[in-house]
Design a protein around this motif. Sequence first.
Motif, PDB file in Angstrom:
ATOM      1  N   PRO A 130      41.401  30.646  39.998  1.00 46.46           N
ATOM      2  CA  PRO A 130      42.503  31.611  39.993  1.00 46.46           C
ATOM      3  C   PRO A 130      43.463  31.456  41.173  1.00 46.46           C
ATOM      4  O   PRO A 130      44.579  31.988  41.125  1.00 46.46           O
ATOM      5  CB  PRO A 130      41.780  32.968  40.064  1.00 46.46           C
ATOM      6  N   LEU A 131      43.040  30.752  42.220  1.00 50.36           N
ATOM      7  CA  LEU A 131      43.923  30.552  43.372  1.00 50.36           C
ATOM      8  C   LEU A 131      44.979  29.488  43.102  1.00 50.36           C
ATOM      9  O   LEU A 131      45.968  29.389  43.835  1.00 50.36           O
ATOM     10  CB  LEU A 131      43.093  30.152  44.600  1.00 50.36           C
ATOM     11  N   ALA A 132      44.766  28.699  42.035  1.00 47.62           N
ATOM     12  CA  ALA A 132      45.707  27.616  41.716  1.00 47.62           C
ATOM     13  C   ALA A 132      46.386  27.799  40.368  1.00 47.62           C
ATOM     14  O   ALA A 132      47.444  27.218  40.128  1.00 47.62           O
ATOM     15  CB  ALA A 132      44.975  26.270  41.742  1.00 47.62           C
ATOM     16  N   LEU A 133      45.773  28.586  39.484  1.00 48.24           N
ATOM     17  CA  LEU A 133      46.282  28.697  38.121  1.00 48.24           C
ATOM     18  C   LEU A 133      46.817  30.089  37.823  1.00 48.24           C
ATOM     19  O   LEU A 133      46.348  31.091  38.367  1.00 48.24           O
ATOM     20  CB  LEU A 133      45.160  28.375  37.117  1.00 48.24           C
ATOM     21  N   GLU A 134      47.774  30.132  36.921  1.00 49.72           N
ATOM     22  CA  GLU A 134      48.305  31.408  36.441  1.00 49.72           C
ATOM     23  C   GLU A 134      47.478  31.864  35.235  1.00 49.72           C
ATOM     24  O   GLU A 134      46.825  31.070  34.576  1.00 49.72           O
ATOM     25  CB  GLU A 134      49.779  31.245  36.066  1.00 49.72           C
ATOM     26  N   GLY A 135      47.532  33.142  34.957  1.00 49.95           N
ATOM     27  CA  GLY A 135      46.809  33.659  33.803  1.00 49.95           C
ATOM     28  C   GLY A 135      45.432  34.181  34.167  1.00 49.95           C
ATOM     29  O   GLY A 135      44.908  33.927  35.256  1.00 49.95           O
ATOM     30  N   ALA A 152      24.821  40.160  42.587  1.00 52.08           N
ATOM     31  CA  ALA A 152      25.261  39.385  43.752  1.00 52.08           C
ATOM     32  C   ALA A 152      25.921  38.085  43.329  1.00 52.08           C
ATOM     33  O   ALA A 152      26.971  37.694  43.870  1.00 52.08           O
ATOM     34  CB  ALA A 152      24.070  39.106  44.662  1.00 52.08           C
ATOM     35  N   VAL A 153      25.311  37.394  42.352  1.00 49.95           N
ATOM     36  CA  VAL A 153      25.870  36.130  41.867  1.00 49.95           C
ATOM     37  C   VAL A 153      27.198  36.372  41.161  1.00 49.95           C
ATOM     38  O   VAL A 153      28.174  35.645  41.374  1.00 49.95           O
ATOM     39  CB  VAL A 153      24.871  35.424  40.919  1.00 49.95           C
ATOM     40  N   ARG A 154      27.243  37.418  40.359  1.00 48.36           N
ATOM     41  CA  ARG A 154      28.481  37.720  39.640  1.00 48.36           C
ATOM     42  C   ARG A 154      29.605  38.082  40.611  1.00 48.36           C
ATOM     43  O   ARG A 154      30.740  37.624  40.466  1.00 48.36           O
ATOM     44  CB  ARG A 154      28.251  38.857  38.648  1.00 48.36           C
ATOM     45  N   ASP A 155      29.301  38.900  41.607  1.00 43.55           N
ATOM     46  CA  ASP A 155      30.305  39.275  42.605  1.00 43.55           C
ATOM     47  C   ASP A 155      30.843  38.042  43.327  1.00 43.55           C
ATOM     48  O   ASP A 155      32.042  37.935  43.601  1.00 43.55           O
ATOM     49  CB  ASP A 155      29.720  40.253  43.619  1.00 43.55           C
ATOM     50  N   SER A 156      29.933  37.108  43.627  1.00 38.76           N
ATOM     51  CA  SER A 156      30.343  35.883  44.312  1.00 38.76           C
ATOM     52  C   SER A 156      31.281  35.048  43.444  1.00 38.76           C
ATOM     53  O   SER A 156      32.306  34.546  43.913  1.00 38.76           O
ATOM     54  CB  SER A 156      29.106  35.055  44.686  1.00 38.76           C
ATOM     55  N   ARG A 157      30.941  34.928  42.173  1.00 43.61           N
ATOM     56  CA  ARG A 157      31.736  34.084  41.279  1.00 43.61           C
ATOM     57  C   ARG A 157      33.060  34.725  40.880  1.00 43.61           C
ATOM     58  O   ARG A 157      33.974  34.044  40.442  1.00 43.61           O
ATOM     59  CB  ARG A 157      30.910  33.742  40.032  1.00 43.61           C
ATOM     60  N   GLU A 158      33.161  36.046  41.044  1.00 44.76           N
ATOM     61  CA  GLU A 158      34.388  36.737  40.653  1.00 44.76           C
ATOM     62  C   GLU A 158      35.320  37.034  41.836  1.00 44.76           C
ATOM     63  O   GLU A 158      36.410  37.563  41.639  1.00 44.76           O
ATOM     64  CB  GLU A 158      34.038  38.056  39.951  1.00 44.76           C
ATOM     65  N   LYS A 159      34.901  36.674  43.054  1.00 47.88           N
ATOM     66  CA  LYS A 159      35.640  37.167  44.224  1.00 47.88           C
ATOM     67  C   LYS A 159      37.058  36.612  44.347  1.00 47.88           C
ATOM     68  O   LYS A 159      37.910  37.234  44.999  1.00 47.88           O
ATOM     69  CB  LYS A 159      34.853  36.873  45.504  1.00 47.88           C
ATOM     70  N   PHE A 160      37.337  35.473  43.714  1.00 51.72           N
ATOM     71  CA  PHE A 160      38.697  34.931  43.763  1.00 51.72           C
ATOM     72  C   PHE A 160      39.488  35.237  42.495  1.00 51.72           C
ATOM     73  O   PHE A 160      40.625  34.794  42.363  1.00 51.72           O
ATOM     74  CB  PHE A 160      38.665  33.424  44.012  1.00 51.72           C
ATOM     75  N   GLY A 161      38.871  35.967  41.572  1.00 54.62           N
ATOM     76  CA  GLY A 161      39.623  36.403  40.405  1.00 54.62           C
ATOM     77  C   GLY A 161      39.088  35.994  39.044  1.00 54.62           C
ATOM     78  O   GLY A 161      39.632  36.410  38.018  1.00 54.62           O
ATOM     79  N   GLU A 180      44.160  41.524  20.454  1.00 55.73           N
ATOM     80  CA  GLU A 180      45.143  42.296  21.215  1.00 55.73           C
ATOM     81  C   GLU A 180      46.247  41.415  21.801  1.00 55.73           C
ATOM     82  O   GLU A 180      47.058  41.899  22.594  1.00 55.73           O
ATOM     83  CB  GLU A 180      44.429  43.075  22.322  1.00 55.73           C
ATOM     84  N   LYS A 181      46.237  40.134  21.405  1.00 53.74           N
ATOM     85  CA  LYS A 181      47.249  39.164  21.854  1.00 53.74           C
ATOM     86  C   LYS A 181      47.293  39.061  23.382  1.00 53.74           C
ATOM     87  O   LYS A 181      48.360  39.004  24.002  1.00 53.74           O
ATOM     88  CB  LYS A 181      48.625  39.524  21.297  1.00 53.74           C
ATOM     89  N   ILE A 182      46.104  39.032  23.994  1.00 54.40           N
ATOM     90  CA  ILE A 182      45.972  38.863  25.444  1.00 54.40           C
ATOM     91  C   ILE A 182      45.647  37.409  25.740  1.00 54.40           C
ATOM     92  O   ILE A 182      44.679  36.856  25.197  1.00 54.40           O
ATOM     93  CB  ILE A 182      44.860  39.770  26.010  1.00 54.40           C
ATOM     94  N   GLN A 183      46.472  36.763  26.564  1.00 57.73           N
ATOM     95  CA  GLN A 183      46.229  35.368  26.932  1.00 57.73           C
ATOM     96  C   GLN A 183      44.971  35.246  27.786  1.00 57.73           C
ATOM     97  O   GLN A 183      44.641  36.150  28.559  1.00 57.73           O
ATOM     98  CB  GLN A 183      47.404  34.826  27.752  1.00 57.73           C
ATOM     99  N   GLY A 184      44.299  34.115  27.663  1.00 58.79           N
ATOM    100  CA  GLY A 184      43.142  33.882  28.497  1.00 58.79           C
ATOM    101  C   GLY A 184      42.868  32.407  28.688  1.00 58.79           C
ATOM    102  O   GLY A 184      43.208  31.575  27.840  1.00 58.79           O
ATOM    103  N   LEU A 185      42.271  32.078  29.828  1.00 56.72           N
ATOM    104  CA  LEU A 185      41.773  30.725  30.099  1.00 56.72           C
ATOM    105  C   LEU A 185      40.258  30.847  30.179  1.00 56.72           C
ATOM    106  O   LEU A 185      39.740  31.589  31.025  1.00 56.72           O
ATOM    107  CB  LEU A 185      42.329  30.179  31.415  1.00 56.72           C
TER     108      LEU A 185
END
Length: 306
Positions: A130-135, A152-161, A180-185
């Motif tokens: 998420p620090l390099a990509l949009e969306g 703890a693992v989930r918090d670590s993996r989600e900390k940058f978005g 809902e026509k929501i974009q996702g990667l």
Amino acid sequence: MPFLIFALTYPLIWVFSRLPMRILYIKSDVFFFLIFYVLRYRKKIVYDNISLAFPEKSSEEKKKILRLFFKHFTDLFMESVKAFSISEKEILKRYKYKNPELINDLVKQGKSIALVGAHQANWEWSISLPLALEGSIYGAYTKLGNKYFEKAVRDSREKFGVLGYKTSETVKGMQKNFSEKIQGLYILLSDQSPQLHKTHYWTEFFGVKVPIHTGAEMLAKKFDLVVVNYVTTKVKRGFYETEFQLVVENPRDYKEYEITDKYLALTEENVKKQPELYLWTHKRFKHRNKFEEWQKMKVAKPKTKS
């Protein structure tokens, strides 16, 4: 008991993660000696996998890949521990993205994307995507038995978005976004060996006929996802570079399993460039002699009523 185990071990992991990388790599060298020379952890499995993938290589060449793999393997363990506390500044210095514009241009066009990849080099630090990509970026994770470690693992993996999905809820979440026509990667690592009863397709991987996961292709066609491969190479110890490779832009235009074949061809090509960085400890070729058994299972399986 789960909380007690977490309370006794997680503080140690956290303290380890705060150590400078140079100290962690010294510890990695010690672990390498123990795992490679003393415990001999999965050495036969790794050597057999390398031999199947590279039958043309000499015994000395295979042993060299074997040793380099375990050097990288213990480094990866330490880098995974470091992920718990690594800062945005440090991860951006150590884990660079070569061509993020490929993804960002697709996002600007309103496309949703399946980010497929293999367990190669360092996939744990891709939490920085998420620090390099949009969306919005979604990553599936396997539910752990200990709910405290899972958080703890989930918090670590989600900390940058990165937004986490339980593996069992991934399709449901994608369906909701699609409706809902929501974009996702969507990050989809796609190189493990499926269980025989869940297999739909067999083909050659490094010249060996094995069952193949086809979930990424199925999801791409179902939700009209552009398929982009991301491959990470090691520049030097502790430093990586990830490149994005367009696989297909219009998945529904391709025949069944054609996308899967294109992805596998790319994976082979990338692994051959730095074979010591691929995760050889898993039994990628364990079903190689079971094609006829699978065919019998398929024939014997009772048809479900529609």
